[in-house]
Design a protein around this motif. Sequence first.
Motif, PDB file in Angstrom:
ATOM      1  N   VAL A  94      47.217  48.130  31.333  1.00 23.28           N
ATOM      2  CA  VAL A  94      46.377  47.039  31.521  1.00 23.28           C
ATOM      3  C   VAL A  94      45.888  47.345  32.802  1.00 23.28           C
ATOM      4  CG1 VAL A  94      46.578  44.590  32.319  1.00 23.28           C
ATOM      5  CG2 VAL A  94      47.469  45.226  30.063  1.00 23.28           C
ATOM      6  N   MET A  95      46.334  47.780  33.701  1.00 24.42           N
ATOM      7  CA  MET A  95      46.113  48.349  35.044  1.00 24.42           C
ATOM      8  C   MET A  95      44.730  49.125  34.809  1.00 24.42           C
ATOM      9  SD  MET A  95      48.894  48.689  37.926  1.00 24.42           S
ATOM     10  CE  MET A  95      49.558  50.095  37.347  1.00 24.42           C
ATOM     11  N   ALA A  96      45.002  50.277  34.147  1.00 23.05           N
ATOM     12  CA  ALA A  96      44.138  51.317  33.803  1.00 23.05           C
ATOM     13  C   ALA A  96      42.526  50.571  33.290  1.00 23.05           C
ATOM     14  CB  ALA A  96      44.320  52.388  33.244  1.00 23.05           C
ATOM     15  N   ALA A  97      42.703  49.513  32.289  1.00 25.31           N
ATOM     16  CA  ALA A  97      41.729  49.144  31.563  1.00 25.31           C
ATOM     17  C   ALA A  97      41.110  48.034  32.567  1.00 25.31           C
ATOM     18  CB  ALA A  97      42.219  48.267  30.221  1.00 25.31           C
ATOM     19  N   ASN A  98      41.959  47.542  33.303  1.00 17.92           N
ATOM     20  CA  ASN A  98      41.101  46.419  34.226  1.00 17.92           C
ATOM     21  C   ASN A  98      40.349  47.328  35.481  1.00 17.92           C
ATOM     22  OD1 ASN A  98      42.232  43.996  33.325  1.00 17.92           O
ATOM     23  ND2 ASN A  98      43.950  44.086  34.645  1.00 17.92           N
ATOM     24  N   PHE A  99      40.883  48.297  35.568  1.00 22.37           N
ATOM     25  CA  PHE A  99      40.158  49.356  36.598  1.00 22.37           C
ATOM     26  C   PHE A  99      38.702  49.732  36.116  1.00 22.37           C
ATOM     27  CE2 PHE A  99      39.471  53.711  38.266  1.00 22.37           C
ATOM     28  CZ  PHE A  99      39.030  53.381  39.597  1.00 22.37           C
ATOM     29  N   TYR A 100      38.888  50.098  35.045  1.00 22.70           N
ATOM     30  CA  TYR A 100      37.868  50.670  34.165  1.00 22.70           C
ATOM     31  C   TYR A 100      36.721  49.694  33.814  1.00 22.70           C
ATOM     32  CZ  TYR A 100      35.359  53.683  30.444  1.00 22.70           C
ATOM     33  OH  TYR A 100      34.446  54.442  29.962  1.00 22.70           O
ATOM     34  N   PHE A 101      37.190  48.565  33.192  1.00 19.92           N
ATOM     35  CA  PHE A 101      36.322  47.535  32.798  1.00 19.92           C
ATOM     36  C   PHE A 101      35.845  46.583  33.633  1.00 19.92           C
ATOM     37  CE2 PHE A 101      38.203  49.249  28.704  1.00 19.92           C
ATOM     38  CZ  PHE A 101      37.167  49.672  28.181  1.00 19.92           C
ATOM     39  N   LEU A 130      36.526  40.889  33.026  1.00 18.02           N
ATOM     40  CA  LEU A 130      35.702  40.388  31.885  1.00 18.02           C
ATOM     41  C   LEU A 130      35.904  38.812  31.604  1.00 18.02           C
ATOM     42  CD1 LEU A 130      36.168  43.196  29.279  1.00 18.02           C
ATOM     43  CD2 LEU A 130      33.870  43.098  30.678  1.00 18.02           C
ATOM     44  N   SER A 131      36.649  38.268  32.562  1.00 13.65           N
ATOM     45  CA  SER A 131      37.099  36.843  32.284  1.00 13.65           C
ATOM     46  C   SER A 131      35.996  36.087  32.574  1.00 13.65           C
ATOM     47  CB  SER A 131      38.486  36.300  33.014  1.00 13.65           C
ATOM     48  OG  SER A 131      38.088  36.484  34.493  1.00 13.65           O
ATOM     49  N   LYS A 132      35.062  36.275  33.455  1.00 13.96           N
ATOM     50  CA  LYS A 132      33.982  35.646  34.040  1.00 13.96           C
ATOM     51  C   LYS A 132      32.789  35.711  32.725  1.00 13.96           C
ATOM     52  CE  LYS A 132      32.142  38.739  37.211  1.00 13.96           C
ATOM     53  NZ  LYS A 132      33.167  39.512  37.896  1.00 13.96           N
ATOM     54  N   HIS A 133      33.215  36.535  31.849  1.00 12.82           N
ATOM     55  CA  HIS A 133      32.119  36.755  30.792  1.00 12.82           C
ATOM     56  C   HIS A 133      32.681  35.982  29.316  1.00 12.82           C
ATOM     57  CE1 HIS A 133      29.389  39.277  32.954  1.00 12.82           C
ATOM     58  NE2 HIS A 133      30.503  39.725  33.429  1.00 12.82           N
ATOM     59  N   GLY A 134      33.857  35.389  29.607  1.00 18.26           N
ATOM     60  CA  GLY A 134      34.571  34.752  28.523  1.00 18.26           C
ATOM     61  C   GLY A 134      35.572  35.671  27.584  1.00 18.26           C
ATOM     62  N   ILE A 135      35.906  36.792  28.394  1.00 19.46           N
ATOM     63  CA  ILE A 135      36.955  37.512  27.772  1.00 19.46           C
ATOM     64  C   ILE A 135      38.191  37.833  28.280  1.00 19.46           C
ATOM     65  CG2 ILE A 135      37.465  39.828  26.711  1.00 19.46           C
ATOM     66  CD1 ILE A 135      34.615  40.024  25.695  1.00 19.46           C
ATOM     67  N   MET A 136      39.258  36.777  27.919  1.00 18.75           N
ATOM     68  CA  MET A 136      40.452  36.773  28.558  1.00 18.75           C
ATOM     69  C   MET A 136      41.608  37.954  28.256  1.00 18.75           C
ATOM     70  SD  MET A 136      39.606  34.297  30.426  1.00 18.75           S
ATOM     71  CE  MET A 136      38.703  32.927  30.688  1.00 18.75           C
ATOM     72  N   ARG A 137      42.529  38.430  29.051  1.00 18.47           N
ATOM     73  CA  ARG A 137      43.426  39.163  28.382  1.00 18.47           C
ATOM     74  C   ARG A 137      44.810  38.475  27.859  1.00 18.47           C
ATOM     75  NH1 ARG A 137      42.971  44.491  28.616  1.00 18.47           N
ATOM     76  NH2 ARG A 137      41.257  45.151  30.159  1.00 18.47           N
ATOM     77  N   PRO A 138      45.317  38.806  26.718  1.00 17.30           N
ATOM     78  CA  PRO A 138      46.462  38.215  26.457  1.00 17.30           C
ATOM     79  C   PRO A 138      47.577  38.320  27.495  1.00 17.30           C
ATOM     80  CG  PRO A 138      45.458  39.699  24.567  1.00 17.30           C
ATOM     81  CD  PRO A 138      44.890  39.947  25.971  1.00 17.30           C
ATOM     82  N   LYS A 139      48.631  37.401  27.511  1.00 20.00           N
ATOM     83  CA  LYS A 139      49.809  37.628  28.379  1.00 20.00           C
ATOM     84  C   LYS A 139      50.612  39.003  27.993  1.00 20.00           C
ATOM     85  CE  LYS A 139      50.007  32.991  30.279  1.00 20.00           C
ATOM     86  NZ  LYS A 139      49.493  32.288  29.444  1.00 20.00           N
ATOM     87  N   MET A 140      50.665  38.892  26.743  1.00 21.59           N
ATOM     88  CA  MET A 140      51.597  40.343  26.258  1.00 21.59           C
ATOM     89  C   MET A 140      50.844  41.455  26.531  1.00 21.59           C
ATOM     90  SD  MET A 140      53.579  40.057  22.706  1.00 21.59           S
ATOM     91  CE  MET A 140      54.482  38.885  22.673  1.00 21.59           C
ATOM     92  N   GLY A 141      51.313  42.681  26.622  1.00 24.69           N
ATOM     93  CA  GLY A 141      50.784  43.879  26.718  1.00 24.69           C
ATOM     94  C   GLY A 141      50.199  44.141  25.280  1.00 24.69           C
TER      95      GLY A 141
END
Length: 307
Positions: free
Chosen positions: A158-165, A168-179
């Motif tokens: 999740v850390m690596a993906a957040n860094f890379y992408f 995205l939440s301001k574009h309507g894409i939320m991350r699930p709480k579970m990994g």
Amino acid sequence: MFVEYLDSYADQFEIRPRYHTAVESAIYDRGKNQWVVLVRDMDTSAVARLATQFLVVAAGENSAASIPPVPGLSRFEGEAIHSSAYKSGRAYTGKSVLVVGAGNSGMEIAYDLATHGAHTSIVVRSPVHIMTKELIRYGMTMVQNLGLNVTTVDSLLVMAANFYFGDLSKHGIMRPKMGPLLLKSQTSRSAIIDVGTARLIKGGVIKVFQGISKINTNSVEFHGGRQNSFDATVFATGYKSTVNVWLKNGESTFKDDGFPKKYFPNHWRGENGLYCAGFARRGLASIAMDAKNIANDIVAAMDKMSC
Ligand SMILES: NC(=O)C1=CN([C@@H]2O[C@H](COP(=O)(O)OP(=O)(O)OC[C@H]3O[C@@H](n4cnc5c(N)ncnc54)[C@H](OP(=O)(O)O)[C@@H]3O)[C@@H](O)[C@H]2O)C=CC1
Ligand SMILES: O=C(O)C(=O)Cc1c[nH]c2ccccc12
């Protein structure tokens, strides 16, 4: 290379595949204690009858196209197809297209449409993990080969993906709480292996909507009251099991929805020599577990019979 691998696998284990063959029905004969399976050769249409003591159903969680009931869908005058019928974005250049569903199919189709010049929108109803194929591969390797804890690997991913992408939440894409890996192994919800869709969403090339309320003749109404007109819709809304279409008396093993009655980890063994592999909704790892459990159980049953 992959075909060679499949051929050598079949050789090594003396498997004789019946290619181009469709199962029409499978019925348990209580008198003879065996499964009778009618199969049709799809080239010649000839039907053959096979009888077997053990029947392993591995026909898949993703067997037939599934389109949810959406109010007004039958009134829509544009094209409405399921993702399984989608071939290419070439036919959609300049058209306004809505993709419903943000699984891997929906995300890949939205990318294809946008790169072919379609005005593309996608409905993202629930939180999803956007990942890269490298991250998923590293993650699976770390858990399987290095024995690292899934929760630890998930937080790294999740850390690596957040860094890379980026966010995205301001574009309507939320991350699930579970990994991502835990989510896959507990609920079968796959992470998205991004093919470039995320960049197009961030750039505003692909529009995101949160949920469909209603479809009209030429337009779609979304949650929150927004409305947009579309020439076509692609329902990338997933699949359903079709076991019950051909399995005639498997009621003791399968429910009406074509999934096993018993819960994980006891789902794989049915009654009367009937088994199912790959129906636990827990991804690839559980399919391997099913295969081993089933093989061991059949060997044990055969040993007992020969005593
Ligand atoms: N390159 C790859 O590796 C690929 C892998 N696959 C895999 O194949 C399998 C099937 O994938 P796919 O065809 O994408 O199907 P999925 O079942 O993974 O996804 C279906 C999507 O449709 C959404 N949906 C269903 N009904 C509605 C609705 N009424 N309104 C809005 N959204 C809706 C679901 O949202 P919700 O979650 O809210 O229910 C979900 O996001 C998956 O395991 C996938 O990972 C598929 C394509 C490519
Ligand atoms: O099925 C699994 O156990 C996986 O998580 C691996 C996997 C296979 N295909 C995928 C597509 C998207 C994300 C993960 C996978």
